[in-house]
Design a protein around this motif. Structure first.
Motif, PDB file in Angstrom:
ATOM      1  N   GLY A 109       0.790  -1.228   0.000  1.00  0.00           N
ATOM      2  CA  GLY A 109       0.000   0.000   0.000  1.00  0.00           C
ATOM      3  C   GLY A 109       0.815   1.267   0.000  1.00  0.00           C
ATOM      4  N   VAL A 110       2.110   1.169   0.310  1.00  0.00           N
ATOM      5  CA  VAL A 110       2.959   2.357   0.410  1.00  0.00           C
ATOM      6  C   VAL A 110       3.881   2.473  -0.796  1.00  0.00           C
ATOM      7  CG1 VAL A 110       4.564   3.569   1.972  1.00  0.00           C
ATOM      8  CG2 VAL A 110       2.852   2.050   2.900  1.00  0.00           C
ATOM      9  N   ARG A 111       3.711   1.654  -1.827  1.00  0.00           N
ATOM     10  CA  ARG A 111       4.614   1.681  -2.968  1.00  0.00           C
ATOM     11  C   ARG A 111       4.599   3.056  -3.623  1.00  0.00           C
ATOM     12  NH1 ARG A 111       3.334  -3.746  -6.301  1.00  0.00           N
ATOM     13  NH2 ARG A 111       1.208  -3.113  -5.810  1.00  0.00           N
ATOM     14  N   CYS A 112       5.784   3.660  -3.760  1.00  0.00           N
ATOM     15  CA  CYS A 112       5.879   5.042  -4.226  1.00  0.00           C
ATOM     16  C   CYS A 112       5.805   5.154  -5.748  1.00  0.00           C
ATOM     17  CB  CYS A 112       7.179   5.672  -3.724  1.00  0.00           C
ATOM     18  SG  CYS A 112       8.657   4.777  -4.241  1.00  0.00           S
ATOM     19  N   ARG A 114       3.370   4.161  -7.554  1.00  0.00           N
ATOM     20  CA  ARG A 114       1.986   4.380  -7.960  1.00  0.00           C
ATOM     21  C   ARG A 114       1.650   5.863  -7.869  1.00  0.00           C
ATOM     22  NH1 ARG A 114      -1.680  -0.352  -5.077  1.00  0.00           N
ATOM     23  NH2 ARG A 114      -0.825  -2.134  -6.234  1.00  0.00           N
ATOM     24  N   GLU A 115       0.564   6.223  -8.547  1.00  0.00           N
ATOM     25  CA  GLU A 115       0.152   7.619  -8.506  1.00  0.00           C
ATOM     26  C   GLU A 115      -0.303   8.007  -7.108  1.00  0.00           C
ATOM     27  OE1 GLU A 115      -3.011  10.644 -10.707  1.00  0.00           O
ATOM     28  OE2 GLU A 115      -2.860   8.539 -11.300  1.00  0.00           O
ATOM     29  N   ARG A 116      -1.049   7.142  -6.441  1.00  0.00           N
ATOM     30  CA  ARG A 116      -1.493   7.382  -5.069  1.00  0.00           C
ATOM     31  C   ARG A 116      -1.351   6.089  -4.280  1.00  0.00           C
ATOM     32  NH1 ARG A 116      -4.383  12.047  -4.170  1.00  0.00           N
ATOM     33  NH2 ARG A 116      -4.951  13.234  -6.021  1.00  0.00           N
ATOM     34  N   PRO A 117      -0.973   6.163  -3.001  1.00  0.00           N
ATOM     35  CA  PRO A 117      -0.863   4.939  -2.192  1.00  0.00           C
ATOM     36  C   PRO A 117      -2.231   4.370  -1.876  1.00  0.00           C
ATOM     37  CG  PRO A 117      -0.473   6.872  -0.835  1.00  0.00           C
ATOM     38  CD  PRO A 117      -0.558   7.360  -2.251  1.00  0.00           C
ATOM     39  N   ASN A 118      -2.272   3.092  -1.592  1.00  0.00           N
ATOM     40  CA  ASN A 118      -3.511   2.431  -1.181  1.00  0.00           C
ATOM     41  C   ASN A 118      -3.673   2.642   0.319  1.00  0.00           C
ATOM     42  OD1 ASN A 118      -5.638   0.696  -0.606  1.00  0.00           O
ATOM     43  ND2 ASN A 118      -5.016  -0.789  -2.157  1.00  0.00           N
ATOM     44  N   TRP A 119      -4.466   3.634   0.674  1.00  0.00           N
ATOM     45  CA  TRP A 119      -4.581   4.028   2.082  1.00  0.00           C
ATOM     46  C   TRP A 119      -5.229   2.934   2.925  1.00  0.00           C
ATOM     47  CZ3 TRP A 119      -2.175   8.027   4.209  1.00  0.00           C
ATOM     48  CH2 TRP A 119      -1.718   9.048   3.364  1.00  0.00           C
ATOM     49  N   THR A 120      -6.131   2.172   2.356  1.00  0.00           N
ATOM     50  CA  THR A 120      -6.788   1.113   3.128  1.00  0.00           C
ATOM     51  C   THR A 120      -5.800   0.020   3.507  1.00  0.00           C
ATOM     52  OG1 THR A 120      -8.864   1.566   1.960  1.00  0.00           O
ATOM     53  CG2 THR A 120      -8.679  -0.537   3.115  1.00  0.00           C
ATOM     54  N   VAL A 121      -5.016  -0.431   2.542  1.00  0.00           N
ATOM     55  CA  VAL A 121      -4.030  -1.476   2.817  1.00  0.00           C
ATOM     56  C   VAL A 121      -2.949  -0.969   3.770  1.00  0.00           C
ATOM     57  CG1 VAL A 121      -2.323  -3.000   1.771  1.00  0.00           C
ATOM     58  CG2 VAL A 121      -4.498  -2.582   0.611  1.00  0.00           C
ATOM     59  N   ALA A 122      -2.460   0.242   3.539  1.00  0.00           N
ATOM     60  CA  ALA A 122      -1.436   0.807   4.424  1.00  0.00           C
ATOM     61  C   ALA A 122      -1.982   1.006   5.834  1.00  0.00           C
ATOM     62  CB  ALA A 122      -0.929   2.127   3.862  1.00  0.00           C
TER      63      ALA A 122
END
Length: 265
Positions: A109-112, A114-122
């Protein structure tokens, strides 16, 4: 030829903070779990004055202040039969495992890139890291509270360095997990979700627009048939359209007129 631009997406600061604090806390918790120094027992009645015991939750070591030699695997059934020892063993191992699971969940979820992080997974990964910190603090605090009540051969008991490392590691995991988890909700007006896109072109973009060609009239040719892109020619400057002012009369007028004087004869 226009230059190619690369887009780098900046990871939010709260996720970077959590991903740094969690591994650091895990290392400290691992040290506190395996090291045999939760407490130190001094002034043993049947030993020399410089001999002391370092007791952990897995092992007991016999040490001396005169040398650095450790003799571990010391037997003490009364100590290991204490309820806090069994609970601390289970909870510390569970804390280490939960921290690894939380990091494994949070990393996708924190992979930089991507355009936006996956806030739910993070956020779920941060919640697991927070729980692992709680699992560390509970046995550490309990052991410290009953430090002198646990079975020992002497009453001269001191806190070991594993307690300090356990407190620091647990607090780091709690803070890191909590900061990551708050990104899952819309707090602070949603400012924590504002990611910035940084464009890195490597150099300033060049102007690729073709320059406009301007035709300048030739100043050497005076032929009337020569083409010109302006509505006038150089000869037009020699004949101005305005009337020049008449020259001013001399301010020193002759006072004697046209008649000669004796001095002129």
């Amino acid at each position: 030829m226009p230059s190619t631009s690369f887009i780098h997406f900046r990871t939010p600061g709260i996720l970077i903070f959590g991903m740094v604090m969690a591994p650091c806390g895990w290392i400290l918790d691992l040290t506190a779990t395996v090291a045999p120094n939760w407490r130190t027992v001094n002034n043993l009645p049947t030993e020399a004055a410089d001999i002391f015991l370092q007791q952990g939750i897995w092992d007991i070591c016999r040490a001396s202040t005169s040398n650095r030699e450790l003799q571990c695997n010391q037997q003490d059934e009364a100590y290991f039969n204490e309820q806090i020892i069994e609970i601390a063993q289970a909870m510390m191992v569970a804390s280490l495992i939960v921290t690894l699971i939380g990091l494994a969940v949070a990393i996708p979820g924190v992979r930089c890139w991507r355009e936006r992080p996956n806030w739910t997974v993070a956020g779920l990964g941060g919640l697991l890291i927070f729980c692992s910190g709680v699992l560390t603090i509970i046995p550490i605090a309990w052991y410290t509270h009953i430090l002198t009540n646990i079975t020992a051969a002497s009453t001269d008991i001191q806190v070991g360095y594993c307690i300090v490392l356990g407190y620091i590691g647990g607090i780091m995991e709690i803070l890191g997990g909590f900061v990551m988890f708050i990104g899952i909700c819309r707090c602070c007006g949603g400012k924590n979700r504002s990611e910035r896109v940084v464009r890195n072109t490597g150099r300033a973009a060049r102007n690729t627009t073709a320059p406009t060609r301007i035709t300048v009239p030739s100043m050497t040719s005076r032929s009337p048939s020569s083409a010109s892109s302006v509505p006038y020619s150089k000869d037009s400057f020699d004949q101005p359209d305005f009337r020049r002012p008449a020259p001013r009369a001399s301010s020193k007028a002759s006072s004697y007129g046209a008649q000669p004087y004796d001095a002129d004869l």
